[in-house]
Write a protein that holds these residues in place. Structure first.
Motif, mmCIF file in Angstrom:
data_model
loop_
_atom_site.group_PDB
_atom_site.id
_atom_site.type_symbol
_atom_site.label_atom_id
_atom_site.label_comp_id
_atom_site.label_asym_id
_atom_site.label_seq_id
_atom_site.Cartn_x
_atom_site.Cartn_y
_atom_site.Cartn_z
ATOM 1 N N GLU A 64 0.831 -1.206 0.000
ATOM 2 C CA GLU A 64 0.000 0.000 0.000
ATOM 3 C C GLU A 64 0.870 1.262 0.000
ATOM 4 O O GLU A 64 1.561 1.572 0.972
ATOM 5 N N SER A 65 0.801 1.992 -1.108
ATOM 6 C CA SER A 65 1.712 3.125 -1.304
ATOM 7 C C SER A 65 1.566 4.192 -0.229
ATOM 8 O O SER A 65 2.571 4.726 0.256
ATOM 9 N N GLY A 66 0.329 4.539 0.149
ATOM 10 C CA GLY A 66 0.153 5.570 1.164
ATOM 11 C C GLY A 66 0.776 5.182 2.493
ATOM 12 O O GLY A 66 1.418 6.003 3.160
ATOM 13 N N ALA A 67 0.600 3.926 2.889
ATOM 14 C CA ALA A 67 1.183 3.450 4.144
ATOM 15 C C ALA A 67 2.704 3.412 4.050
ATOM 16 O O ALA A 67 3.410 3.809 4.989
ATOM 17 N N ILE A 68 3.227 2.951 2.913
ATOM 18 C CA ILE A 68 4.679 2.869 2.754
ATOM 19 C C ILE A 68 5.312 4.257 2.841
ATOM 20 O O ILE A 68 6.341 4.448 3.496
ATOM 21 N N LEU A 69 4.683 5.244 2.209
ATOM 22 C CA LEU A 69 5.233 6.595 2.283
ATOM 23 C C LEU A 69 5.276 7.091 3.719
ATOM 24 O O LEU A 69 6.275 7.683 4.156
ATOM 25 N N GLN A 70 4.218 6.847 4.474
ATOM 26 C CA GLN A 70 4.210 7.306 5.867
ATOM 27 C C GLN A 70 5.292 6.597 6.683
ATOM 28 O O GLN A 70 5.995 7.228 7.477
ATOM 29 N N ILE A 71 5.423 5.286 6.482
ATOM 30 C CA ILE A 71 6.410 4.529 7.252
ATOM 31 C C ILE A 71 7.829 4.987 6.921
ATOM 32 O O ILE A 71 8.664 5.195 7.819
ATOM 33 N N LEU A 72 8.113 5.152 5.622
ATOM 34 C CA LEU A 72 9.455 5.570 5.238
ATOM 35 C C LEU A 72 9.784 6.970 5.759
ATOM 36 O O LEU A 72 10.920 7.243 6.171
ATOM 37 N N CYS A 73 8.796 7.859 5.745
ATOM 38 C CA CYS A 73 9.038 9.209 6.270
ATOM 39 C C CYS A 73 9.298 9.187 7.770
ATOM 40 O O CYS A 73 10.067 9.998 8.290
ATOM 41 N N GLU A 74 8.664 8.257 8.483
ATOM 42 C CA GLU A 74 8.918 8.124 9.912
ATOM 43 C C GLU A 74 10.316 7.561 10.180
ATOM 44 O O GLU A 74 11.002 7.994 11.105
ATOM 45 N N ARG A 75 10.737 6.612 9.360
ATOM 46 C CA ARG A 75 12.028 5.956 9.592
ATOM 47 C C ARG A 75 13.198 6.769 9.042
ATOM 48 O O ARG A 75 14.347 6.509 9.416
ATOM 49 N N HIS A 76 12.901 7.704 8.176
ATOM 50 C CA HIS A 76 13.931 8.580 7.610
ATOM 51 C C HIS A 76 13.436 10.024 7.741
ATOM 52 O O HIS A 76 13.005 10.638 6.769
ATOM 53 N N PRO A 77 13.460 10.559 8.951
ATOM 54 C CA PRO A 77 12.830 11.862 9.205
ATOM 55 C C PRO A 77 13.541 13.056 8.584
ATOM 56 O O PRO A 77 13.004 14.155 8.585
ATOM 57 N N GLU A 78 14.745 12.866 8.077
ATOM 58 C CA GLU A 78 15.451 13.941 7.382
ATOM 59 C C GLU A 78 15.693 13.524 5.944
ATOM 60 O O GLU A 78 16.247 12.452 5.693
ATOM 61 N N PRO A 79 15.246 14.302 4.980
ATOM 62 C CA PRO A 79 14.571 15.596 5.080
ATOM 63 C C PRO A 79 13.141 15.441 5.595
ATOM 64 O O PRO A 79 12.554 14.380 5.467
ATOM 65 N N ARG A 80 12.607 16.500 6.151
ATOM 66 C CA ARG A 80 11.290 16.454 6.766
ATOM 67 C C ARG A 80 10.219 16.499 5.675
ATOM 68 O O ARG A 80 9.841 17.564 5.213
ATOM 69 N N LEU A 81 9.718 15.325 5.316
ATOM 70 C CA LEU A 81 8.721 15.232 4.249
ATOM 71 C C LEU A 81 7.351 14.826 4.768
ATOM 72 O O LEU A 81 6.445 14.543 3.988
ATOM 73 N N GLN A 82 7.188 14.853 6.085
ATOM 74 C CA GLN A 82 5.908 14.487 6.700
ATOM 75 C C GLN A 82 5.767 15.201 8.039
ATOM 76 O O GLN A 82 6.645 15.073 8.897
ATOM 77 N N PRO A 83 4.692 15.979 8.235
ATOM 78 C CA PRO A 83 4.504 16.624 9.542
ATOM 79 C C PRO A 83 4.268 15.575 10.628
ATOM 80 O O PRO A 83 3.571 14.579 10.405
ATOM 81 N N ALA A 84 4.834 15.794 11.766
ATOM 82 C CA ALA A 84 4.632 14.894 12.901
ATOM 83 C C ALA A 84 3.247 15.113 13.504
ATOM 84 O O ALA A 84 2.640 16.172 13.332
ATOM 85 N N PRO A 85 2.700 14.120 14.211
ATOM 86 C CA PRO A 85 1.416 14.316 14.882
ATOM 87 C C PRO A 85 1.438 15.557 15.763
ATOM 88 O O PRO A 85 2.385 15.780 16.519
ATOM 89 N N GLY A 86 0.408 16.380 15.627
ATOM 90 C CA GLY A 86 0.307 17.608 16.398
ATOM 91 C C GLY A 86 0.914 18.816 15.733
ATOM 92 O O GLY A 86 0.650 19.948 16.157
ATOM 93 N N GLU A 87 1.725 18.627 14.707
ATOM 94 C CA GLU A 87 2.342 19.757 14.016
ATOM 95 C C GLU A 87 1.357 20.399 13.041
ATOM 96 O O GLU A 87 0.424 19.748 12.550
ATOM 97 N N ASP A 88 1.596 21.669 12.753
ATOM 98 C CA ASP A 88 0.795 22.361 11.748
ATOM 99 C C ASP A 88 0.909 21.623 10.411
ATOM 100 O O ASP A 88 2.003 21.201 10.017
ATOM 101 N N GLY A 89 -0.215 21.488 9.747
ATOM 102 C CA GLY A 89 -0.223 20.845 8.445
ATOM 103 C C GLY A 89 -0.488 19.358 8.490
ATOM 104 O O GLY A 89 -0.697 18.734 7.440
ATOM 105 N N ARG A 90 -0.500 18.748 9.671
ATOM 106 C CA ARG A 90 -0.692 17.300 9.760
ATOM 107 C C ARG A 90 -2.056 16.881 9.225
ATOM 108 O O ARG A 90 -2.181 15.890 8.485
#
Length: 220
Positions: A64-90
């Motif tokens: 599932e592409s949407g899930a994979i993108l979220q997981i990869l962004c969590e495991r590779h937080p730099e560069p910041r390509l996904q707002p963290a929970p609670g951040e503006d834009g989430r």
């Protein structure tokens, strides 16, 4: 080891593009929707629904592409390509991930009617026209998701990858020139080095046999 199981122009392109943005090294295993390779026992063991993407990630398999993108962004937080929970834009980020599949589902239904039917005469012109009208409406809705140059005011994110992939397929059914805001946005994204690198690895698509499918009755 990272290996992406990929169909050229498939949803797996989203994962390929993100991995280029993240600077990850990965292998690509290529498949075709038409040759039966996605129904092989080996592939179904990875992706029980027989769909791409499937990602082998250091011994773990993800689908599932949407899930994979979220997981990869969590495991590779730099560069910041996904707002963290609670951040503006989430909230807008998550909304866009889901909205991207609204476009994807409409395109998939058009593919079934216009590309995969063994006898094209079995397709309903009324259904095709309805699906195309709904796709146009979904693209108009996509314009409302943009905040300046990108989905998020903070800049480029994985939400832009999810959303703009739909344009790659919608252009076969809808004249994208009808949506100048989306065209400008898409051209901006296609100029990114990571997009260019992903396109170089994407492969030759064998889904569409023409550049555009006009509505029934409008063929020339």
């Amino acid at each position: 080891m990272i290996r992406l199981h990929h169909v050229p122009l498939g949803r797996s392109f989203r994962v390929m593009w993100l991995m280029e943005e993240l600077g990850l090294e990965y292998e690509v295993a290529y498949y075709s929707i038409r040759d039966g390779s996605m129904r092989s026992p080996d592939f179904l063991a990875l992706s029980p629904a027989g769909r791409v993407p499937a990602l082998d990630y250091h011994g773990e398999t993800m689908v599932e592409s949407g899930a994979i993108l979220q997981i990869l962004c969590e495991r590779h937080p730099e560069p910041r390509l996904q707002p963290a929970p609670g951040e503006d834009g989430r909230a807008r980020y998550l909304e866009t991930l889901a909205y991207s599949e609204t476009i994807g589902c409409l395109v998939e239904n058009l593919n079934l009617n216009r590309v995969f039917l063994r006898n094209p005469e079995d397709a309903s012109p009324v259904v095709i026209k309805l699906l195309t009208a709904r796709l146009r409406g979904a693209l108009r809705g996509a314009e409302a998701l943009l905040s300046g140059d990108y989905v998020l005011p903070s800049g480029f994110s994985a939400a832009d990858i999810m959303l703009s992939y739909g344009f790659e397929l919608a252009r076969y059914y809808v004249r994208m020139e009808e949506f100048p805001t989306l065209m400008d946005y898409w051209e901006r994204l296609k100029a990114r080095p990571a997009y260019i690198a992903a396109k170089a690895r994407d492969g030759e698509q064998d889904l569409y046999d023409r550049d555009f499918y006009p509505l029934p009755g409008e063929e020339t």
